[in-house]
Design a protein around this motif. Sequence first.
Motif, PDB file in Angstrom:
ATOM      1  N   LYS A 233       0.834  -1.200   0.000  1.00 46.27           N
ATOM      2  CA  LYS A 233       0.000   0.000   0.000  1.00 46.27           C
ATOM      3  C   LYS A 233       0.870   1.252   0.000  1.00 46.27           C
ATOM      4  O   LYS A 233       0.576   2.243  -0.694  1.00 46.27           O
ATOM      5  CB  LYS A 233      -0.932   0.007   1.215  1.00 46.27           C
ATOM      6  CG  LYS A 233      -1.905   1.183   1.223  1.00 46.27           C
ATOM      7  CD  LYS A 233      -2.838   1.130   2.429  1.00 46.27           C
ATOM      8  CE  LYS A 233      -3.819   2.309   2.405  1.00 46.27           C
ATOM      9  NZ  LYS A 233      -4.725   2.291   3.568  1.00 46.27           N
ATOM     10  N   GLY A 234       1.948   1.217   0.758  1.00 44.97           N
ATOM     11  CA  GLY A 234       2.866   2.346   0.796  1.00 44.97           C
ATOM     12  C   GLY A 234       3.536   2.607  -0.540  1.00 44.97           C
ATOM     13  O   GLY A 234       3.962   3.726  -0.827  1.00 44.97           O
ATOM     14  N   ARG A 235       3.620   1.559  -1.354  1.00 41.93           N
ATOM     15  CA  ARG A 235       4.205   1.696  -2.689  1.00 41.93           C
ATOM     16  C   ARG A 235       3.150   1.987  -3.756  1.00 41.93           C
ATOM     17  O   ARG A 235       3.465   2.048  -4.945  1.00 41.93           O
ATOM     18  CB  ARG A 235       4.956   0.418  -3.060  1.00 41.93           C
ATOM     19  CG  ARG A 235       6.148   0.120  -2.158  1.00 41.93           C
ATOM     20  CD  ARG A 235       6.786  -1.213  -2.503  1.00 41.93           C
ATOM     21  NE  ARG A 235       7.923  -1.503  -1.637  1.00 41.93           N
ATOM     22  CZ  ARG A 235       8.636  -2.632  -1.696  1.00 41.93           C
ATOM     23  NH1 ARG A 235       8.316  -3.568  -2.579  1.00 41.93           N
ATOM     24  NH2 ARG A 235       9.655  -2.814  -0.876  1.00 41.93           N
ATOM     25  N   GLY A 236       1.900   2.150  -3.320  1.00 43.38           N
ATOM     26  CA  GLY A 236       0.831   2.452  -4.252  1.00 43.38           C
ATOM     27  C   GLY A 236       0.390   1.283  -5.108  1.00 43.38           C
ATOM     28  O   GLY A 236      -0.246   1.467  -6.153  1.00 43.38           O
ATOM     29  N   MET A 237       0.661   0.062  -4.655  1.00 42.85           N
ATOM     30  CA  MET A 237       0.353  -1.120  -5.456  1.00 42.85           C
ATOM     31  C   MET A 237      -1.007  -1.721  -5.128  1.00 42.85           C
ATOM     32  O   MET A 237      -1.527  -2.543  -5.885  1.00 42.85           O
ATOM     33  CB  MET A 237       1.455  -2.166  -5.263  1.00 42.85           C
ATOM     34  CG  MET A 237       2.819  -1.710  -5.744  1.00 42.85           C
ATOM     35  SD  MET A 237       4.144  -2.872  -5.334  1.00 42.85           S
ATOM     36  CE  MET A 237       3.646  -4.308  -6.309  1.00 42.85           C
ATOM     37  N   VAL A 238      -1.580  -1.344  -3.990  1.00 46.82           N
ATOM     38  CA  VAL A 238      -2.873  -1.878  -3.574  1.00 46.82           C
ATOM     39  C   VAL A 238      -3.519  -0.893  -2.605  1.00 46.82           C
ATOM     40  O   VAL A 238      -2.809  -0.147  -1.916  1.00 46.82           O
ATOM     41  CB  VAL A 238      -2.695  -3.273  -2.922  1.00 46.82           C
ATOM     42  CG1 VAL A 238      -1.913  -3.169  -1.629  1.00 46.82           C
ATOM     43  CG2 VAL A 238      -4.027  -3.964  -2.703  1.00 46.82           C
ATOM     44  N   GLU A 239      -4.847  -0.896  -2.557  1.00 41.44           N
ATOM     45  CA  GLU A 239      -5.546   0.051  -1.685  1.00 41.44           C
ATOM     46  C   GLU A 239      -6.315  -0.638  -0.562  1.00 41.44           C
ATOM     47  O   GLU A 239      -6.232  -0.249   0.592  1.00 41.44           O
ATOM     48  CB  GLU A 239      -6.522   0.899  -2.518  1.00 41.44           C
ATOM     49  CG  GLU A 239      -5.836   1.953  -3.374  1.00 41.44           C
ATOM     50  CD  GLU A 239      -5.137   3.027  -2.553  1.00 41.44           C
ATOM     51  OE1 GLU A 239      -5.621   3.330  -1.448  1.00 41.44           O
ATOM     52  OE2 GLU A 239      -4.100   3.539  -3.014  1.00 41.44           O
ATOM     53  N   GLN A 240      -7.078  -1.672  -0.911  1.00 41.83           N
ATOM     54  CA  GLN A 240      -7.961  -2.333   0.051  1.00 41.83           C
ATOM     55  C   GLN A 240      -7.359  -3.650   0.536  1.00 41.83           C
ATOM     56  O   GLN A 240      -6.877  -4.456  -0.266  1.00 41.83           O
ATOM     57  CB  GLN A 240      -9.331  -2.586  -0.570  1.00 41.83           C
ATOM     58  CG  GLN A 240     -10.058  -1.322  -1.001  1.00 41.83           C
ATOM     59  CD  GLN A 240     -10.374  -0.405   0.160  1.00 41.83           C
ATOM     60  OE1 GLN A 240     -10.698  -0.859   1.255  1.00 41.83           O
ATOM     61  NE2 GLN A 240     -10.282   0.901  -0.080  1.00 41.83           N
ATOM     62  N   PHE A 241      -7.426  -3.869   1.845  1.00 39.22           N
ATOM     63  CA  PHE A 241      -6.877  -5.100   2.421  1.00 39.22           C
ATOM     64  C   PHE A 241      -7.571  -6.334   1.857  1.00 39.22           C
ATOM     65  O   PHE A 241      -6.912  -7.331   1.532  1.00 39.22           O
ATOM     66  CB  PHE A 241      -7.022  -5.062   3.947  1.00 39.22           C
ATOM     67  CG  PHE A 241      -6.451  -6.272   4.636  1.00 39.22           C
ATOM     68  CD1 PHE A 241      -5.090  -6.529   4.628  1.00 39.22           C
ATOM     69  CD2 PHE A 241      -7.287  -7.172   5.300  1.00 39.22           C
ATOM     70  CE1 PHE A 241      -4.563  -7.639   5.257  1.00 39.22           C
ATOM     71  CE2 PHE A 241      -6.771  -8.284   5.941  1.00 39.22           C
ATOM     72  CZ  PHE A 241      -5.403  -8.520   5.915  1.00 39.22           C
ATOM     73  N   SER A 242      -8.877  -6.277   1.719  1.00 39.82           N
ATOM     74  CA  SER A 242      -9.613  -7.441   1.205  1.00 39.82           C
ATOM     75  C   SER A 242      -9.186  -7.782  -0.219  1.00 39.82           C
ATOM     76  O   SER A 242      -9.056  -8.960  -0.571  1.00 39.82           O
ATOM     77  CB  SER A 242     -11.121  -7.186   1.267  1.00 39.82           C
ATOM     78  OG  SER A 242     -11.469  -6.030   0.524  1.00 39.82           O
ATOM     79  N   ASP A 243      -8.950  -6.757  -1.037  1.00 45.47           N
ATOM     80  CA  ASP A 243      -8.488  -7.003  -2.406  1.00 45.47           C
ATOM     81  C   ASP A 243      -7.136  -7.699  -2.397  1.00 45.47           C
ATOM     82  O   ASP A 243      -6.882  -8.607  -3.198  1.00 45.47           O
ATOM     83  CB  ASP A 243      -8.381  -5.686  -3.181  1.00 45.47           C
ATOM     84  CG  ASP A 243      -9.733  -5.040  -3.445  1.00 45.47           C
ATOM     85  OD1 ASP A 243     -10.755  -5.759  -3.369  1.00 45.47           O
ATOM     86  OD2 ASP A 243      -9.773  -3.826  -3.707  1.00 45.47           O
ATOM     87  N   PHE A 244      -6.275  -7.275  -1.485  1.00 39.65           N
ATOM     88  CA  PHE A 244      -4.951  -7.886  -1.367  1.00 39.65           C
ATOM     89  C   PHE A 244      -5.059  -9.354  -0.951  1.00 39.65           C
ATOM     90  O   PHE A 244      -4.423 -10.230  -1.534  1.00 39.65           O
ATOM     91  CB  PHE A 244      -4.120  -7.111  -0.346  1.00 39.65           C
ATOM     92  CG  PHE A 244      -2.881  -7.825   0.122  1.00 39.65           C
ATOM     93  CD1 PHE A 244      -1.786  -7.971  -0.703  1.00 39.65           C
ATOM     94  CD2 PHE A 244      -2.831  -8.371   1.401  1.00 39.65           C
ATOM     95  CE1 PHE A 244      -0.647  -8.639  -0.276  1.00 39.65           C
ATOM     96  CE2 PHE A 244      -1.705  -9.041   1.845  1.00 39.65           C
ATOM     97  CZ  PHE A 244      -0.614  -9.174   1.000  1.00 39.65           C
ATOM     98  N   ILE A 245      -5.873  -9.633   0.065  1.00 39.52           N
ATOM     99  CA  ILE A 245      -6.001 -10.999   0.574  1.00 39.52           C
ATOM    100  C   ILE A 245      -6.556 -11.949  -0.490  1.00 39.52           C
ATOM    101  O   ILE A 245      -6.113 -13.089  -0.621  1.00 39.52           O
ATOM    102  CB  ILE A 245      -6.897 -11.040   1.833  1.00 39.52           C
ATOM    103  CG1 ILE A 245      -6.188 -10.342   3.008  1.00 39.52           C
ATOM    104  CG2 ILE A 245      -7.258 -12.475   2.206  1.00 39.52           C
ATOM    105  CD1 ILE A 245      -4.901 -11.013   3.449  1.00 39.52           C
ATOM    106  N   TYR A 246      -7.506 -11.482  -1.285  1.00 33.73           N
ATOM    107  CA  TYR A 246      -8.109 -12.337  -2.308  1.00 33.73           C
ATOM    108  C   TYR A 246      -7.235 -12.449  -3.562  1.00 33.73           C
ATOM    109  O   TYR A 246      -7.511 -13.278  -4.431  1.00 33.73           O
ATOM    110  CB  TYR A 246      -9.496 -11.805  -2.687  1.00 33.73           C
ATOM    111  CG  TYR A 246     -10.564 -12.133  -1.675  1.00 33.73           C
ATOM    112  CD1 TYR A 246     -11.216 -13.355  -1.685  1.00 33.73           C
ATOM    113  CD2 TYR A 246     -10.908 -11.209  -0.680  1.00 33.73           C
ATOM    114  CE1 TYR A 246     -12.195 -13.657  -0.742  1.00 33.73           C
ATOM    115  CE2 TYR A 246     -11.879 -11.496   0.263  1.00 33.73           C
ATOM    116  CZ  TYR A 246     -12.522 -12.725   0.232  1.00 33.73           C
ATOM    117  OH  TYR A 246     -13.489 -13.024   1.169  1.00 33.73           O
ATOM    118  N   SER A 247      -6.192 -11.629  -3.655  1.00 35.80           N
ATOM    119  CA  SER A 247      -5.343 -11.628  -4.846  1.00 35.80           C
ATOM    120  C   SER A 247      -4.247 -12.688  -4.738  1.00 35.80           C
ATOM    121  O   SER A 247      -4.115 -13.367  -3.716  1.00 35.80           O
ATOM    122  CB  SER A 247      -4.695 -10.249  -5.020  1.00 35.80           C
ATOM    123  OG  SER A 247      -3.638 -10.071  -4.083  1.00 35.80           O
TER     124      SER A 247
END
Length: 226
Positions: free
Chosen positions: A125-139
């Motif tokens: 998120k700090g690198r601007g690669m993802v915004e939402q935690f749920s999106d990250f977990i499902y990715s």
Amino acid sequence: HKHKFIFIKTSKTAGTSIEVLLSRLCSSEDIVTPIYPAITGHIPRNYTGFFNPLIDIALLVKGENSKVKNKNLISSLLRRQKFYNHIPAVLVKNRVSKHVWDSYYKFCFDRNPFSRAVSHFNMLKGRGMVEQFSDFIYSDMTKNNIDYYTDLGGSLMVDKVYKYENLELELENIFDKLEIDIGEIELGKYKKGDDKIDYQSYYDEGTKKIVRNKFQKELDLHGYIF
């Protein structure tokens, strides 16, 4: 070689802090891999050289290991990096002598996957690669650590997996094991401090279930719970 140990660097477990600390104990003959970005006082050495890529290719063909990838193999060959940052134990074993692998003390650290996933998310998120935690977990951006220290059959390749949650105490135990007098251990200069984050607050029932499914082997192996 000086103290006869092999440190396998896992992800989001203060690996860089530990590597910098361990590198201070290393002689000019030892192997220390580069860190990106570079850290003052950490001097990479003896990590280049030729290796047999056929062994790596055979490992790639035999099994699905997320840390043993074609791109790592090609990059290593082009740069002549016999050893590289976050190289898994399965490759280290094939790039050192049998005597070294069998007789040296091999160790790594792991961390509660629920906490580790939050740390990984905040980094991206700090690198601007993802915004939402749920999106990250499902990715497919989530990573396991177990591939770093097990073989393709899932068997442990290190002598011990220490716990990130007890980092400084575990390091003291390691130095006692290796009979090294390190004095006062100070990781604060490099440690990110994200272990102070309330990781549980990031989760709902759906994301908890996904993490359990993705990291069940690590949860079972180390006895971690939410």
